[in-house]
Design a protein around this motif. Structure first.
Motif, PDB file in Angstrom:
ATOM      1  N   VAL A 174       9.717   2.765  -8.120  1.00  7.88           N
ATOM      2  CA  VAL A 174       8.739   2.506  -7.057  1.00  7.88           C
ATOM      3  C   VAL A 174       7.653   1.552  -7.551  1.00  7.88           C
ATOM      4  O   VAL A 174       7.184   0.691  -6.800  1.00  7.88           O
ATOM      5  CB  VAL A 174       8.142   3.824  -6.523  1.00  7.88           C
ATOM      6  CG1 VAL A 174       7.167   3.552  -5.389  1.00  7.88           C
ATOM      7  CG2 VAL A 174       9.241   4.749  -6.043  1.00  7.88           C
ATOM      8  N   GLY A 175       7.295   1.642  -8.819  1.00  2.00           N
ATOM      9  CA  GLY A 175       6.322   0.711  -9.380  1.00  2.00           C
ATOM     10  C   GLY A 175       6.845  -0.716  -9.388  1.00  2.00           C
ATOM     11  O   GLY A 175       6.101  -1.660  -9.085  1.00  2.00           O
ATOM     12  N   SER A 176       8.125  -0.878  -9.704  1.00  5.24           N
ATOM     13  CA  SER A 176       8.684  -2.237  -9.692  1.00  5.24           C
ATOM     14  C   SER A 176       8.780  -2.776  -8.265  1.00  5.24           C
ATOM     15  O   SER A 176       8.593  -3.976  -8.034  1.00  5.24           O
ATOM     16  CB  SER A 176      10.048  -2.279 -10.388  1.00  5.24           C
ATOM     17  OG  SER A 176      11.012  -1.564  -9.665  1.00  5.24           O
ATOM     18  N   ILE A 177       9.033  -1.903  -7.314  1.00  2.00           N
ATOM     19  CA  ILE A 177       9.052  -2.319  -5.902  1.00  2.00           C
ATOM     20  C   ILE A 177       7.647  -2.738  -5.463  1.00  2.00           C
ATOM     21  O   ILE A 177       7.470  -3.769  -4.798  1.00  2.00           O
ATOM     22  CB  ILE A 177       9.621  -1.205  -5.005  1.00  2.00           C
ATOM     23  CG1 ILE A 177      11.114  -1.030  -5.293  1.00  2.00           C
ATOM     24  CG2 ILE A 177       9.368  -1.489  -3.528  1.00  2.00           C
ATOM     25  CD1 ILE A 177      11.740   0.197  -4.656  1.00  2.00           C
ATOM     26  N   ALA A 178       6.639  -1.976  -5.875  1.00  2.27           N
ATOM     27  CA  ALA A 178       5.257  -2.334  -5.539  1.00  2.27           C
ATOM     28  C   ALA A 178       4.895  -3.684  -6.155  1.00  2.27           C
ATOM     29  O   ALA A 178       4.263  -4.533  -5.499  1.00  2.27           O
ATOM     30  CB  ALA A 178       4.292  -1.249  -6.012  1.00  2.27           C
ATOM     31  N   ALA A 179       5.309  -3.907  -7.389  1.00  5.26           N
ATOM     32  CA  ALA A 179       5.018  -5.184  -8.049  1.00  5.26           C
ATOM     33  C   ALA A 179       5.700  -6.342  -7.326  1.00  5.26           C
ATOM     34  O   ALA A 179       5.107  -7.420  -7.152  1.00  5.26           O
ATOM     35  CB  ALA A 179       5.456  -5.123  -9.512  1.00  5.26           C
ATOM     36  N   ALA A 180       6.933  -6.139  -6.894  1.00 11.42           N
ATOM     37  CA  ALA A 180       7.645  -7.196  -6.161  1.00 11.42           C
ATOM     38  C   ALA A 180       6.953  -7.497  -4.839  1.00 11.42           C
ATOM     39  O   ALA A 180       6.818  -8.668  -4.455  1.00 11.42           O
ATOM     40  CB  ALA A 180       9.101  -6.780  -5.923  1.00 11.42           C
ATOM     41  N   ARG A 181       6.487  -6.459  -4.171  1.00  7.17           N
ATOM     42  CA  ARG A 181       5.788  -6.676  -2.902  1.00  7.17           C
ATOM     43  C   ARG A 181       4.491  -7.456  -3.117  1.00  7.17           C
ATOM     44  O   ARG A 181       4.147  -8.339  -2.322  1.00  7.17           O
ATOM     45  CB  ARG A 181       5.541  -5.343  -2.198  1.00  7.17           C
ATOM     46  CG  ARG A 181       6.840  -4.728  -1.684  1.00  7.17           C
ATOM     47  CD  ARG A 181       6.648  -3.368  -1.061  1.00  7.17           C
ATOM     48  NE  ARG A 181       7.939  -2.857  -0.576  1.00  7.17           N
ATOM     49  CZ  ARG A 181       8.100  -1.707   0.053  1.00  7.17           C
ATOM     50  NH1 ARG A 181       7.046  -0.930   0.301  1.00  7.17           N
ATOM     51  NH2 ARG A 181       9.287  -1.319   0.455  1.00  7.17           N
TER      52      ARG A 181
ATOM     53  N   CYS B  95       4.171   5.442  -5.596  1.00  6.92           N
ATOM     54  CA  CYS B  95       4.290   5.355  -7.051  1.00  6.92           C
ATOM     55  C   CYS B  95       3.330   6.330  -7.725  1.00  6.92           C
ATOM     56  O   CYS B  95       3.702   7.015  -8.675  1.00  6.92           O
ATOM     57  CB  CYS B  95       4.023   3.929  -7.520  1.00  6.92           C
ATOM     58  SG  CYS B  95       4.232   3.709  -9.293  1.00  6.92           S
ATOM     59  N   LYS B  96       2.115   6.395  -7.235  1.00  9.03           N
ATOM     60  CA  LYS B  96       1.122   7.304  -7.815  1.00  9.03           C
ATOM     61  C   LYS B  96       1.537   8.763  -7.668  1.00  9.03           C
ATOM     62  O   LYS B  96       1.243   9.583  -8.532  1.00  9.03           O
ATOM     63  CB  LYS B  96      -0.239   7.079  -7.149  1.00  9.03           C
ATOM     64  CG  LYS B  96      -0.894   5.776  -7.536  1.00  9.03           C
ATOM     65  CD  LYS B  96      -2.209   5.591  -6.787  1.00  9.03           C
ATOM     66  CE  LYS B  96      -2.855   4.263  -7.124  1.00  9.03           C
ATOM     67  NZ  LYS B  96      -4.106   4.047  -6.360  1.00  9.03           N
ATOM     68  N   ALA B  97       2.216   9.088  -6.590  1.00  9.81           N
ATOM     69  CA  ALA B  97       2.601  10.471  -6.320  1.00  9.81           C
ATOM     70  C   ALA B  97       3.973  10.835  -6.893  1.00  9.81           C
ATOM     71  O   ALA B  97       4.301  12.011  -6.980  1.00  9.81           O
ATOM     72  CB  ALA B  97       2.604  10.719  -4.809  1.00  9.81           C
ATOM     73  N   ALA B  98       4.738   9.842  -7.297  1.00 15.14           N
ATOM     74  CA  ALA B  98       6.121  10.091  -7.718  1.00 15.14           C
ATOM     75  C   ALA B  98       6.188  10.675  -9.124  1.00 15.14           C
ATOM     76  O   ALA B  98       5.375  10.333  -9.986  1.00 15.14           O
ATOM     77  CB  ALA B  98       6.917   8.787  -7.674  1.00 15.14           C
TER      78      ALA B  98
ATOM     79  N   LYS C 204       0.834  -1.213   0.000  1.00 16.28           N
ATOM     80  CA  LYS C 204       0.000   0.000   0.000  1.00 16.28           C
ATOM     81  C   LYS C 204       0.862   1.254   0.000  1.00 16.28           C
ATOM     82  O   LYS C 204       0.584   2.213  -0.727  1.00 16.28           O
ATOM     83  CB  LYS C 204      -0.936  -0.003   1.209  1.00 16.28           C
ATOM     84  CG  LYS C 204      -2.027  -1.051   1.121  1.00 16.28           C
ATOM     85  CD  LYS C 204      -2.876  -1.070   2.374  1.00 16.28           C
ATOM     86  CE  LYS C 204      -3.877  -2.219   2.318  1.00 16.28           C
ATOM     87  NZ  LYS C 204      -4.635  -2.343   3.560  1.00 16.28           N
ATOM     88  N   THR C 205       1.917   1.256   0.806  1.00 13.38           N
ATOM     89  CA  THR C 205       2.818   2.412   0.862  1.00 13.38           C
ATOM     90  C   THR C 205       3.494   2.624  -0.489  1.00 13.38           C
ATOM     91  O   THR C 205       3.557   3.751  -0.992  1.00 13.38           O
ATOM     92  CB  THR C 205       3.886   2.206   1.948  1.00 13.38           C
ATOM     93  OG1 THR C 205       3.236   2.008   3.196  1.00 13.38           O
ATOM     94  CG2 THR C 205       4.819   3.399   2.045  1.00 13.38           C
ATOM     95  N   ALA C 206       3.995   1.541  -1.078  1.00  9.71           N
ATOM     96  CA  ALA C 206       4.701   1.653  -2.362  1.00  9.71           C
ATOM     97  C   ALA C 206       3.750   2.089  -3.474  1.00  9.71           C
ATOM     98  O   ALA C 206       4.124   2.898  -4.339  1.00  9.71           O
ATOM     99  CB  ALA C 206       5.369   0.330  -2.708  1.00  9.71           C
ATOM    100  N   THR C 207       2.531   1.588  -3.467  1.00  6.90           N
ATOM    101  CA  THR C 207       1.556   1.966  -4.488  1.00  6.90           C
ATOM    102  C   THR C 207       1.222   3.456  -4.393  1.00  6.90           C
ATOM    103  O   THR C 207       1.197   4.157  -5.403  1.00  6.90           O
ATOM    104  CB  THR C 207       0.272   1.117  -4.352  1.00  6.90           C
ATOM    105  OG1 THR C 207       0.630  -0.263  -4.487  1.00  6.90           O
ATOM    106  CG2 THR C 207      -0.750   1.477  -5.404  1.00  6.90           C
ATOM    107  N   ALA C 208       0.997   3.937  -3.187  1.00  6.34           N
ATOM    108  CA  ALA C 208       0.703   5.369  -3.001  1.00  6.34           C
ATOM    109  C   ALA C 208       1.895   6.217  -3.416  1.00  6.34           C
ATOM    110  O   ALA C 208       1.726   7.259  -4.064  1.00  6.34           O
ATOM    111  CB  ALA C 208       0.326   5.645  -1.549  1.00  6.34           C
TER     112      ALA C 208
END
Length: 156
Positions: free
Chosen positions: A141-148, A130-133, A124-128
């Motif tokens: 950050v998107g790849s980190i969210a996908a890995a999580r 990514c949207k703001a970055a 959730k933190t990474a997705t938020a």
């Protein structure tokens, strides 16, 4: 007398002007107690970095508690360490030295459930973030969210 009086006044005026210019310069550099510049706010990606380190440590503790899960969990710990390294480079942060710290992790199924819950929260933190970055940061950050997300599914 008039000439001497003009020179004295001119010197007084020039001295006063030079003195106030010097005083203004000293005041500008903070010599007279002007308020210090406030510290810059933390980088918006700092929470993503902090969670990557926390997740890596949690996986490492779980491996220590349940060595039979090492083959399954160690790659995920390495992923989070790699994410932390890349985030630290991007935001100019220094990574702490040391390995897994904190309370021991439960073993077996409980550890997997706790890790999955932590991955979902961190997702959730990474997705938020990514949207703001901005674009140059969103890819990482998107790849980190996908890995999580992938880790959370792998822990089912």
């Amino acid at each position: 007398m008039m000439v001497l009086d003009c020179h004295v006044r001119r010197r007084q005026v020039l001295g006063a002007v030079a003195g106030s210019a010097g005083l203004a310069a000293l005041t500008g550099c903070g010599l007279f107690g002007s308020d210090p510049e406030p510290a810059p706010p933390p980088d918006a990606l700092q929470p993503v970095l902090d969670e990557a380190l926390t997740l890596a440590a949690a996986y490492e503790r779980a491996v220590v508690a349940s060595p039979d899960l090492a083959a399954r969990l160690s790659p995920m710990a390495l992923d989070h360490r790699a994410h932390a390294t890349e985030l630290a480079k991007l935001i100019g942060a220094t990574l702490p030295s040391g390995g897994a710290s904190g309370p021991p992790t439960e073993s077996g199924t409980d550890a997997l459930a706790e890790l999955r819950k932590a991955e979902q929260s961190a997702l959730k933190t990474a997705t938020a973030a990514c949207k703001a970055a901005p674009g140059e940061r969103a890819a990482l950050v998107g790849s980190i969210a996908a890995a999580r997300a992938a880790h959370a599914e792998a822990l089912r």
